[in-house]
Design an enzyme around this catalytic site. Sequence first.
Site, PDB file in Angstrom:
ATOM      1  N   CYS A 395     -37.671 -14.392  -6.743  1.00 34.86           N
ATOM      2  CA  CYS A 395     -37.669 -15.476  -7.735  1.00 34.86           C
ATOM      3  C   CYS A 395     -38.685 -16.553  -7.370  1.00 34.86           C
ATOM      4  O   CYS A 395     -39.266 -17.183  -8.237  1.00 34.86           O
ATOM      5  CB  CYS A 395     -36.319 -16.180  -7.768  1.00 34.86           C
ATOM      6  SG  CYS A 395     -34.914 -15.145  -8.027  1.00 34.86           S
TER       7      CYS A 395
HETATM    8  N1  LIG Z   1     -36.297 -14.602 -11.152  1.00 33.63           N
HETATM    9  C1  LIG Z   1     -35.173 -15.209 -10.921  1.00 33.63           C
HETATM   10  N2  LIG Z   1     -34.052 -14.533 -10.654  1.00 33.63           N
HETATM   11  N3  LIG Z   1     -35.157 -16.589 -11.048  1.00 33.63           N
HETATM   12  C2  LIG Z   1     -33.991 -17.404 -10.717  1.00 33.63           C
HETATM   13  C3  LIG Z   1     -34.048 -18.731 -11.417  1.00 33.63           C
HETATM   14  C4  LIG Z   1     -32.911 -19.692 -11.041  1.00 33.63           C
HETATM   15  C5  LIG Z   1     -32.876 -20.962 -11.902  1.00 33.63           C
HETATM   16  N4  LIG Z   1     -31.921 -21.922 -11.364  1.00 33.63           N
HETATM   17  C6  LIG Z   1     -32.493 -20.610 -13.356  1.00 33.63           C
HETATM   18  O1  LIG Z   1     -31.334 -20.648 -13.675  1.00 33.63           O
HETATM   19  O2  LIG Z   1     -33.378 -20.278 -14.150  1.00 33.63           O
END
Ligand SMILES: NC(=[NH2+])NCCC[C@H](N)C(=O)O
Length: 405
Positions: A395
């Site tokens: 991420c």
């Molecule tokens: N590629 C990923 N899994 N990104 C995670 C993003 C986390 C972020 N807090 C959201 O809710 O968007």
Amino acid sequence: MGNHEGISVYNEIGQLKSVLLHCPGEEIENIVPDYLRRLLFDEIAYLKQACKEHDQFAGILRQEGTEVLYLTELMAEILESQEVRDGFLEDFMDEGPVGTEGIREALREFFSTMSPLEMVRKCIAGVRTEELAAIKPKSLGDMVRNPYPFYLDPIPNLYFQRDPFASIGEGVTLNVMHSKTRNRETLFAKYLFDHHPRFQNIPRWYNRDKSHPIEGGDLLVLSEKIVAVGISERTDAVAIEKMAKSIFNSNEPFDTVLAFDIPKTRAYMHLDTVFTMVDHDKFTIYPGIVSPLDVYSISKGTELKITYEASELSSILKKYLNLPAVDLIPCGNGDVIAASREQWSDGSNTLAISPGKVICYDRNHVTNAALRKHGVEVLEFESYELSRGRGGPRCMSMPLKREKL
Ligand SMILES: NC(=[NH2+])NCCC[C@H](N)C(=O)O
């Protein structure tokens, strides 16, 4: 094109040559309990520790020979141009949104004395109402009392650089984010690809002016022919088809998009929270999404050919990746409780440095042991604080260049 210029990503596991990161900044200290949910955080992270952990992450990447670029530094380079800087600030205030001219004038004044890097950092951190000297009221909106503590909201999810845009082949999707709170992140990416000399004439498979959401965490480049995408809480089917058409209409070698219909819940917000590629024939998988898992293939042609793939995931992967076998390594190593616990702290969200070598959070020790048992080399770093944002190593990184396989 120079060695490090442009975008070249034709797989998930090729030697990672260049990657884009954002180290958490003051935006994390502008998160307050009242706005946690809206800002997509489940807890408030401790910035100093989060930065230490992020520096560990960057350190491992550098040790492995990866060029680590920071979004703030690239943005600062393009904001050296006064014209670009002024345009960015106006667009940034439009999308804040900052609706009244009195506050906009005060913000222009506030930023005018900053260096480009200070301005970029402050735009990301957010601007509290207490930070602006008296507003010269120009409208009713400037005069009415407003208890909200920010003129510009913090952008705390920017350290998840995987999501605002996605490298596919020699182009990118410039994304539309599912939530309003993350949409301004894609403005940084827009300016990067509009103005930075490293990224001139980069094809765009999707653009932020569209209406249907697509986020980078849902996109995996499984091979030079196959792109996997999650139909998820964050990415919808219409956006997927638009992206597929763009890519298929280009000279890129991709000919199939595999769309995984995953549960629309926060825990599985993107495909990469439950499925990542760690080697030529090895994947991590969160067992909770496997059956039933609907997968559709979208194939290149005069018309898109969309087929429901009525097989098990392993058969689908063998078919489309031309593999005799695939190894689906379960998050939690078969332990249901460990799987649920470690998926929540991104145990499936690995970042491959090279075939069979990945970076993971050290806290997901059961899944990391399973990866090692299956012959995968696991490089670890601490995450007491970074994982409070609900994202892992994949991420937090957007590959710009990977070696072809
Ligand atoms: N590629 C990923 N899994 N990104 C995670 C993003 C986390 C972020 N807090 C959201 O809710 O968007």
